[in-house]
Motif scaffolding. Structure first.
Motif, PDB file in Angstrom:
ATOM      1  N   LYS A 185      38.626  37.363  41.164  1.00 23.26           N
ATOM      2  CA  LYS A 185      38.914  36.409  40.091  1.00 23.26           C
ATOM      3  C   LYS A 185      39.403  37.086  38.813  1.00 23.26           C
ATOM      4  O   LYS A 185      39.972  36.432  37.946  1.00 23.26           O
ATOM      5  CB  LYS A 185      37.670  35.575  39.782  1.00 23.26           C
ATOM      6  CG  LYS A 185      37.386  34.473  40.804  1.00 23.26           C
ATOM      7  CD  LYS A 185      36.133  33.702  40.425  1.00 23.26           C
ATOM      8  CE  LYS A 185      35.877  32.573  41.417  1.00 23.26           C
ATOM      9  NZ  LYS A 185      34.644  31.821  41.084  1.00 23.26           N
ATOM     10  N   LEU A 186      39.186  38.395  38.689  1.00 21.26           N
ATOM     11  CA  LEU A 186      39.647  39.126  37.508  1.00 21.26           C
ATOM     12  C   LEU A 186      41.146  39.394  37.560  1.00 21.26           C
ATOM     13  O   LEU A 186      41.738  39.790  36.554  1.00 21.26           O
ATOM     14  CB  LEU A 186      38.900  40.463  37.385  1.00 21.26           C
ATOM     15  CG  LEU A 186      37.378  40.385  37.236  1.00 21.26           C
ATOM     16  CD1 LEU A 186      36.794  41.784  37.164  1.00 21.26           C
ATOM     17  CD2 LEU A 186      36.994  39.579  36.003  1.00 21.26           C
ATOM     18  N   SER A 187      41.761  39.180  38.717  1.00 19.84           N
ATOM     19  CA  SER A 187      43.187  39.457  38.858  1.00 19.84           C
ATOM     20  C   SER A 187      44.020  38.346  38.245  1.00 19.84           C
ATOM     21  O   SER A 187      43.602  37.182  38.173  1.00 19.84           O
ATOM     22  CB  SER A 187      43.532  39.613  40.338  1.00 19.84           C
ATOM     23  OG  SER A 187      44.927  39.705  40.515  1.00 19.84           O
ATOM     24  N   CYS A 188      45.229  38.718  37.825  1.00 22.76           N
ATOM     25  CA  CYS A 188      46.158  37.720  37.294  1.00 22.76           C
ATOM     26  C   CYS A 188      47.102  37.226  38.392  1.00 22.76           C
ATOM     27  O   CYS A 188      47.997  36.425  38.128  1.00 22.76           O
ATOM     28  CB  CYS A 188      46.957  38.300  36.134  1.00 22.76           C
ATOM     29  SG  CYS A 188      47.794  39.842  36.552  1.00 22.76           S
ATOM     30  N   ALA A 189      46.917  37.706  39.619  1.00 18.40           N
ATOM     31  CA  ALA A 189      47.774  37.300  40.741  1.00 18.40           C
ATOM     32  C   ALA A 189      47.120  36.156  41.511  1.00 18.40           C
ATOM     33  O   ALA A 189      45.982  35.761  41.252  1.00 18.40           O
ATOM     34  CB  ALA A 189      48.030  38.491  41.655  1.00 18.40           C
ATOM     35  N   ASP A 190      47.854  35.638  42.465  1.00 19.20           N
ATOM     36  CA  ASP A 190      47.355  34.577  43.323  1.00 19.20           C
ATOM     37  C   ASP A 190      46.322  35.162  44.290  1.00 19.20           C
ATOM     38  O   ASP A 190      46.627  36.103  45.031  1.00 19.20           O
ATOM     39  CB  ASP A 190      48.526  33.971  44.110  1.00 19.20           C
ATOM     40  CG  ASP A 190      48.122  32.717  44.887  1.00 19.20           C
ATOM     41  OD1 ASP A 190      46.918  32.416  44.934  1.00 19.20           O
ATOM     42  OD2 ASP A 190      49.021  32.072  45.456  1.00 19.20           O
ATOM     43  N   ILE A 191      45.118  34.630  44.279  1.00 23.20           N
ATOM     44  CA  ILE A 191      44.050  35.178  45.146  1.00 23.20           C
ATOM     45  C   ILE A 191      43.715  34.219  46.289  1.00 23.20           C
ATOM     46  O   ILE A 191      42.613  34.291  46.861  1.00 23.20           O
ATOM     47  CB  ILE A 191      42.782  35.495  44.332  1.00 23.20           C
ATOM     48  CG1 ILE A 191      42.208  34.224  43.684  1.00 23.20           C
ATOM     49  CG2 ILE A 191      43.070  36.544  43.283  1.00 23.20           C
ATOM     50  CD1 ILE A 191      40.826  34.414  43.106  1.00 23.20           C
ATOM     51  N   ARG A 192      44.658  33.340  46.633  1.00 21.31           N
ATOM     52  CA  ARG A 192      44.376  32.396  47.713  1.00 21.31           C
ATOM     53  C   ARG A 192      44.097  33.101  49.032  1.00 21.31           C
ATOM     54  O   ARG A 192      43.272  32.628  49.830  1.00 21.31           O
ATOM     55  CB  ARG A 192      45.550  31.415  47.874  1.00 21.31           C
ATOM     56  CG  ARG A 192      45.488  30.248  46.901  1.00 21.31           C
ATOM     57  CD  ARG A 192      46.642  29.291  47.089  1.00 21.31           C
ATOM     58  NE  ARG A 192      47.917  29.898  46.712  1.00 21.31           N
ATOM     59  CZ  ARG A 192      49.070  29.244  46.723  1.00 21.31           C
ATOM     60  NH1 ARG A 192      49.118  27.979  47.082  1.00 21.31           N
ATOM     61  NH2 ARG A 192      50.195  29.862  46.357  1.00 21.31           N
TER      62      ARG A 192
END
Length: 320
Positions: A185-192
């Motif tokens: 969740k800390l990423s700014c990318a799509d984590i789907r």
């Protein structure tokens, strides 16, 4: 920072948000639980190893379960206590991935062992005459290998799914350990992909295992109720109750933790983190205690180990 990627060399573990001022007090029960967990699991493992009469499939499966509990507790407790005692919040990126792998893979191995124990009890109670030919030592060894492979292979992608992510929001983890989704969740990318794969693993493990365990014990209950002797029914129940208690202790906190982490947008983060910690902490402590209380052979040898001169008298008094 909100729109710029940056290289993450370490993460900062917050602990329990909103309860930072209580970390010192929380460390006292957590340290106690850690000591009880370590001593209880090691004691039962040593008893099973020492006593030749306990070298049976049921106790070998129990050894696997207690070993997974021991590894999981040692992958979480030391860092948690350092955080609470010394405010040591930093964990390296690689260390975070390693902790994530061990926490999740060992959880799957523990669930797999519970499934194997349910299978063992099913064969022992529903097909007692064939038990010695079905559940042999080579079969137990193969099941142990499958348990290890299942936990390793299903969680092996987790670190790589996190490592590929760009981080541009923060490196602060609102937790006491590196949980997969909490880090993603800390990423700014799509984590789907991370979310979907996590759901698939959960369904393949908790979903499938709980269904097979429920079916196994449903058949066991029907078989037990048909036994003509009340003494025989009591003996079988006393054996199965410990297994059922351990499964409830393991799966109920795991279910609440899983649901709150993924679908608890309106649940306080402190509540989510407490649930995820309960899921990791309490089963590891309670499993050896439950078996120590409910299993006569372990109880007898436990008393013998700590009170060698008065073991028989103490055991008879406890049984009364």
């Amino acid at each position: 920072m909100a729109n710029t990627n940056f290289s993450v060399s370490s993460f900062i573990l917050i602990g329990i948000p909103g309860l930072e001022g209580l970390h010192g007090w929380l460390s006292v029960p957590i340290c106690f639980i850690y000591m009880v967990t370590f001593l209880a699991n090691v004691s039962v493992l040593l008893i099973i190893k020492k006593e030749q009469s306990l070298h049976q499939p049921m106790y070998l499966f129990l050894s696997m379960l207690l070993f997974t509990d021991l590894v999981q507790s040692n992958s979480v407790f030391p860092k948690m206590l350092f955080l609470f005692w010394f405010d040591h919040r930093e964990i390296s990126f690689e260390g975070c991935l390693v902790q994530m792998f061990f926490v999740h893979s060992i959880s799957i191995m523990g669930s797999s062992v519970l499934l194997a124990m349910a299978f063992d009890r099913y064969v022992a109670i529903c097909h007692p005459l064939r038990y010695s030919t079905i559940v042999t030592s080579p079969v137990v060894a193969k099941i142990g290998l499958l348990v290890a492979m299942r936990g390793t292979l299903l969680i092996f992608p987790h670190p790589f799914l996190v490592k590929r992510l760009p981080f541009c929001k923060s490196n602060i983890i609102e937790n006491t350990y590196c949980e997969h989704i909490a880090v993603a969740k800390l990423s700014c990318a799509d984590i789907r992909i991370n979310i979907v794969y996590g759901l698939i693993v959960a369904l393949l493990v908790v979903g499938v295992d709980s269904i097979f365990i429920t079916v196994s014990y449903s058949i066991i209950v029907k078989t037990v109720l048909k036994l003509p002797s009340q003494e025989a029914r009591h003996k079988v129940w006393s054996t199965c109750v410990s297994h059922v208690c351990v499964m409830l202790v393991t799966y109920i906190p795991a279910l609440f933790s899983f649901v709150s982490q993924r679908f608890g947008e309106h649940t306080a983060s402190s509540t989510q983190i407490l649930l995820s910690n309960i899921y990791l902490i309490f089963p590891s402590m309670l499993n050896p205690i439950i078996y120590g209380i409910k299993t006569k052979e372990i109880q007898k040898n436990m008393i013998k180990m700590f009170y060698p001169n008065r073991s028989l008298a103490i055991y008879n008094e406890v049984r009364r």
